[in-house]
Design a protein around this motif. Structure first.
Motif, mmCIF file in Angstrom:
data_model
loop_
_atom_site.group_PDB
_atom_site.id
_atom_site.type_symbol
_atom_site.label_atom_id
_atom_site.label_comp_id
_atom_site.label_asym_id
_atom_site.label_seq_id
_atom_site.Cartn_x
_atom_site.Cartn_y
_atom_site.Cartn_z
ATOM 1 N N GLY A 76 0.787 -1.223 0.000
ATOM 2 C CA GLY A 76 0.000 0.000 0.000
ATOM 3 C C GLY A 76 0.818 1.270 0.000
ATOM 4 N N LEU A 77 2.071 1.193 0.478
ATOM 5 C CA LEU A 77 2.886 2.402 0.565
ATOM 6 C C LEU A 77 3.724 2.645 -0.690
ATOM 7 N N SER A 78 3.407 1.963 -1.783
ATOM 8 C CA SER A 78 4.203 2.135 -3.002
ATOM 9 C C SER A 78 4.208 3.581 -3.467
ATOM 10 N N VAL A 79 3.066 4.276 -3.343
ATOM 11 C CA VAL A 79 2.998 5.667 -3.803
ATOM 12 C C VAL A 79 3.881 6.560 -2.938
ATOM 13 N N PHE A 80 4.019 6.216 -1.664
ATOM 14 C CA PHE A 80 4.878 6.987 -0.766
ATOM 15 C C PHE A 80 6.329 6.886 -1.226
ATOM 16 N N TYR A 81 6.780 5.661 -1.491
ATOM 17 C CA TYR A 81 8.178 5.468 -1.863
ATOM 18 C C TYR A 81 8.454 5.852 -3.306
ATOM 19 N N GLU A 82 7.446 5.847 -4.155
ATOM 20 C CA GLU A 82 7.638 6.283 -5.533
ATOM 21 C C GLU A 82 8.122 7.730 -5.574
ATOM 22 N N SER A 83 7.516 8.586 -4.765
ATOM 23 C CA SER A 83 7.912 9.994 -4.734
ATOM 24 C C SER A 83 9.317 10.167 -4.167
ATOM 25 N N VAL A 151 17.059 6.895 4.490
ATOM 26 C CA VAL A 151 16.053 7.736 3.845
ATOM 27 C C VAL A 151 14.684 7.349 4.387
ATOM 28 N N ASN A 152 13.984 8.346 4.938
ATOM 29 C CA ASN A 152 12.756 8.075 5.690
ATOM 30 C C ASN A 152 13.080 7.109 6.829
ATOM 31 N N PHE A 279 -2.073 11.062 8.092
ATOM 32 C CA PHE A 279 -0.656 11.437 7.994
ATOM 33 C C PHE A 279 -0.131 10.975 6.634
ATOM 34 N N ASP A 280 0.713 11.785 6.023
ATOM 35 C CA ASP A 280 1.435 11.535 4.765
ATOM 36 C C ASP A 280 0.854 12.278 3.572
ATOM 37 N N ASP A 281 -0.450 12.636 3.593
ATOM 38 C CA ASP A 281 -1.107 13.292 2.455
ATOM 39 C C ASP A 281 -0.959 12.460 1.187
ATOM 40 N N LEU A 282 -1.418 11.238 1.254
ATOM 41 C CA LEU A 282 -1.403 10.341 0.109
ATOM 42 C C LEU A 282 -2.578 10.638 -0.814
ATOM 43 N N PRO A 283 -2.535 10.187 -2.067
ATOM 44 C CA PRO A 283 -3.613 10.492 -3.020
ATOM 45 C C PRO A 283 -5.005 10.126 -2.528
ATOM 46 N N CYS A 284 -5.122 9.075 -1.698
ATOM 47 C CA CYS A 284 -6.437 8.677 -1.218
ATOM 48 C C CYS A 284 -7.094 9.745 -0.352
ATOM 49 N N VAL A 297 3.775 15.199 3.909
ATOM 50 C CA VAL A 297 5.202 14.888 3.891
ATOM 51 C C VAL A 297 5.715 15.147 2.479
ATOM 52 N N ASP A 298 6.721 16.016 2.350
ATOM 53 C CA ASP A 298 7.321 16.287 1.032
ATOM 54 C C ASP A 298 8.299 15.154 0.731
ATOM 55 N N ARG A 299 7.795 14.133 0.085
ATOM 56 C CA ARG A 299 8.581 12.915 -0.089
ATOM 57 C C ARG A 299 9.718 13.094 -1.091
ATOM 58 N N ALA A 300 9.474 13.837 -2.164
ATOM 59 C CA ALA A 300 10.542 14.079 -3.140
ATOM 60 C C ALA A 300 11.691 14.851 -2.497
#
Length: 342
Positions: A76-83, A151-152, A279-284, A297-300
């Motif tokens: 589920g956290l793929s979008v988090f790590y993609e950024s 990282v993270n 927390f995280d401000d994910l697309p969902c 979280v500014d992941r980039a």
């Protein structure tokens, strides 16, 4: 501009033209560590264009290898790590760093495997993305002098460089949004072995302790069968047992979605009867009704900062380790009353 062209430019002239401080110019011209590569290149370009004598510095940047826990990156956290990976790639390209990414199971992060991975990638530095090194791996990294950036992640002993969101203060702020809205019995749905998540727990507990009469309940999750589904089931059970809880701070937005579904099904109004912060401000977060109130979280930026830390480590292997925290920013939504979206 004409006056500068008729005389030898000074560092203050370069600073004014580049839009930075004189001390930053001085550090760049002295080739000191701790300056981002984009700023360094900009200042050197301005200096060269205006005739400031710059010593030629040849810097061959060693390659970097990023290892990412495959369970996180493919779940589920793929979008988090993609950024994060996007930020790592962009930062490496700016720095001229050869860079590779590899997914690994956490049970294959023993020294013998790490050494093989780095040798195959011809990497000098190691980025552990979302992976907390074991004591064995940490000892090996220190003994071999392998430049490493978490990282993270964070090293409790601060022996390894790292960059992460400000998990403690982000969680403190998230919980404070709920207490400021008048809530005094608040759930915190969480669950992880990682140091970063423990920091969020500490932030939650500190915010509860700061408000007289406030009560917080930690709700541990196992993440068996999906975070949202488990959060939904646990929230249904908790509210059936004790309907006195009126708010929840969730470890991430996936969990918050499950809580929102459970609360809505129970006939409670959000945010009037029950408030939620993720927390995280994910697309969902933008897909819920109402929109989820969360923490961004500014992941980039985490990825880019990690590259900068590695460049500094290449330049000075003996410098004390550094950990950089990025602020976590509240994002307004509809699951906390408007007056409390700070």
């Amino acid at each position: 501009m004409n006056e500068i062209k008729t005389r030898r430019p000074r560092q203050v002239d370069i600073a004014n033209l580049a839009g930075v401080s004189v001390s930053t110019v001085s550090r760049v011209l002295a080739n000191e560590p701790g300056i981002s590569e984009s700023v360094r290149r900009h200042i050197l370009k301005v200096a060269a264009e205006h005739g400031y004598p710059v010593k030629a510095v040849s810097e061959n940047v060693g390659g970097g290898l990023a290892l990412i826990a495959s369970d996180s990156a493919t779940g589920g956290l793929s979008v988090f790590y993609e950024s994060i990976v996007e930020g790592l790639r962009a930062g490496a390209a700016d720095a001229g760093m050869p860079f590779e990414v590899r997914l690994v199971r956490e049970d294959r992060t023993a020294p013998e495997f790490i050494g093989e991975y780095m040798q195959a990638a011809e990497a000098e530095g190691l980025f552990l993305v979302g992976i907390d090194p074991s004591d064995t791996l940490r000892t090996w990294l220190e003994t071999t002098g392998t430049p490493t950036v978490l990282v993270n992640g964070t090293d409790p002993r601060l022996r390894l460089d790292g960059v992460s969101p400000s998990n403690f203060f982000g969680a403190y702020e998230a919980t404070s949004r709920l207490t400021k809205a008048g809530h005094r019995r608040i759930l915190h749905l969480t669950g992880s072995h990682r140091h970063t998540i423990r920091e969020r727990v500490r932030g939650f507990e500190a915010a509860i302790a700061a408000v007289p009469g406030a009560e917080g309940l930690l709700v541990p999750l196992t993440f068996q069968g999906g975070a949202s589904r488990e959060a939904h089931e646990r929230t249904v059970a908790l509210l059936a047992e004790d309907p006195g809880y009126t708010a929840a701070f969730c470890m991430n937005d996936f969990i918050a979605v499950g809580v929102l579904e459970a609360v809505t099904e129970a006939g409670l109004r959000v945010p009037e009867d029950f408030a939620i912060v993720g927390f995280d401000d994910l697309p969902c977060a933008v897909m819920t009704n109402p929109r989820l109130s969360t923490m961004r979280v500014d992941r980039a930026a985490l990825g880019r900062e990690a590259i900068s830390l590695m460049i500094s480590r290449y330049r000075d292997r003996s410098a004390p380790a550094r950990h950089i925290c990025h602020a976590v920013v509240p994002v307004a939504g509809g699951t906390v009353p408007d007056r409390d979206k700070l």
